[in-house]
Write a protein that holds these residues in place. Structure first.
Motif, PDB file in Angstrom:
ATOM      1  N   PHE A 167       0.870  -1.173   0.000  1.00 30.91           N
ATOM      2  CA  PHE A 167       0.000   0.000   0.000  1.00 30.91           C
ATOM      3  C   PHE A 167       0.906   1.222   0.000  1.00 30.91           C
ATOM      4  N   VAL A 168       0.815   2.025  -1.068  1.00 35.24           N
ATOM      5  CA  VAL A 168       1.837   3.040  -1.334  1.00 35.24           C
ATOM      6  C   VAL A 168       1.225   4.396  -1.651  1.00 35.24           C
ATOM      7  N   LEU A 176       7.936   2.180  -7.640  1.00 34.56           N
ATOM      8  CA  LEU A 176       7.649   0.778  -7.956  1.00 34.56           C
ATOM      9  C   LEU A 176       7.392   0.578  -9.447  1.00 34.56           C
ATOM     10  N   VAL A 177       6.742   1.545 -10.074  1.00 36.09           N
ATOM     11  CA  VAL A 177       6.531   1.457 -11.521  1.00 36.09           C
ATOM     12  C   VAL A 177       7.868   1.460 -12.250  1.00 36.09           C
ATOM     13  N   ALA A 216       3.038  -6.150 -12.796  1.00 35.55           N
ATOM     14  CA  ALA A 216       2.440  -5.714 -11.543  1.00 35.55           C
ATOM     15  C   ALA A 216       1.070  -5.109 -11.828  1.00 35.55           C
ATOM     16  N   VAL A 217       0.228  -5.081 -10.801  1.00 36.58           N
ATOM     17  CA  VAL A 217      -1.135  -4.579 -10.947  1.00 36.58           C
ATOM     18  C   VAL A 217      -1.384  -3.480  -9.923  1.00 36.58           C
ATOM     19  N   PHE A 240      -0.365  -1.985  -4.883  1.00 36.17           N
ATOM     20  CA  PHE A 240       0.583  -2.411  -5.925  1.00 36.17           C
ATOM     21  C   PHE A 240       0.854  -3.887  -5.669  1.00 36.17           C
ATOM     22  N   ALA A 241       0.272  -4.752  -6.513  1.00 37.75           N
ATOM     23  CA  ALA A 241       0.365  -6.195  -6.311  1.00 37.75           C
ATOM     24  C   ALA A 241       1.310  -6.810  -7.337  1.00 37.75           C
TER      25      ALA A 241
END
Length: 271
Positions: A167-168, A176-177, A216-217, A240-241
């Motif tokens: 959780f970001v 993360l992207v 990632a999703v 972010f999964a």
């Protein structure tokens, strides 16, 4: 299991691991059978250090049953899938079948839920578009009896997660992207589908895990889920999964990456 990524991006909560299991952890949070609840509470609870679990009888809502991989639970929606199409769009007060179903379910629904059933949530323009949405979902039927959410640090050596969920905030999401694309040589390794919050941490990562190059999703574009998660974790967050293979790839790529350079450090300084 520890996460170097979580440390270097300054994650305020723990990464949550989602796994399939035939036994549920002792003292895990579980909804009562037949009671409405939001699966995202279990994910948020794991991020705060408390394990959670759901089954085919305790997934909380029909979208949650779909999201966790317990088949097409929309078929079991009050009034059937037809009423669900109107519920998610224009409401069930406009057709006779919907009005009849409403009379049957009214005694069992919360006031707000009944209002949505009658007048619609307005998330799609028409019921036909809801059907197209359902048809596009990667609906699955998992082999495990339970879906378990655990803090990443509490995983045992015998447990293999299906996905890892962070959780970001916007800065952390941006990092993360970038990291998801860092070792790939192309630029479409993160997706942001329109789906329920639970579906973006469940069936979409399940689908990506089957790919040779899993993506990632990003989730919590679900407005209803945002309301529920905000009460537990605060606002301004996205999910972010990462399928497990991608999580391991990203963990291995921290060293030597932008996360050790001045731009990232300047962005997070003073946070």
């Amino acid at each position: 299991m520890e996460s170097r990524i979580a440390d270097v991006i300054g994650l305020k909560t723990q990464p949550a691991a989602l796994l399939w299991a035939d036994n549920k952890p002792a003292h895990a949070t579980e909804f009562k059978p037949g009671n409405w609840a939001c699966i995202m509470w279990l994910a948020a609870g794991a991020a705060k250090g408390k394990a959670g679990v759901c089954s085919r009888d305790t997934f909380g809502c029909f979208g949650g049953g779909v999201g966790m991989g317990f088949g097409d639970q929309y078929e079991n929606f009050p009034g059937g899938k037809g009423c669900f199409r109107y519920f998610l769009s224009s409401g069930n007060d406009g057709w006779e079948t919907g009005r009849q179903a409403a009379e049957q379910v009214k005694p069992f629904m919360r006031k707000e839920a009944f209002d949505h059933f009658m007048h619609g949530e307005g998330y799609f323009k028409t019921p036909d578009l809801v059907q197209r949405y359902i048809d596009s979902l990667p609906i699955s039927d998992i082999p495990g009896k339970y879906v378990v959410f655990k803090p990443l640090g509490e995983l045992t050596d015998e447990e293999t997660p299906q996905s890892i969920i962070f959780f970001v905030d916007p800065d952390q999401l941006s990092a993360l992207v970038v990291l998801a694309n860092y070792g790939r040589g192309d630029n479409e390794n993160v997706i942001i589908p329109y789906a329920a919050g639970c579906q973006t941490i469940g069936i979409y990562p399940y689908r990506e895990a089957q790919s040779e190059r899993p993506r990632a999703v990003v989730g919590l574009t679900d407005l209803s889920a945002r309301v529920y998660v905000r009460k537990m974790l605060g606002g301004n967050l996205m999910s972010f999964a990462m399928p497990m293979a991608l999580f391991e790839e990203m963990e291995a790529n921290v060293e030597g990456s932008f996360l050790e350079r001045s731009v990232w450090r300047s962005l997070i300084s003073g946070r």
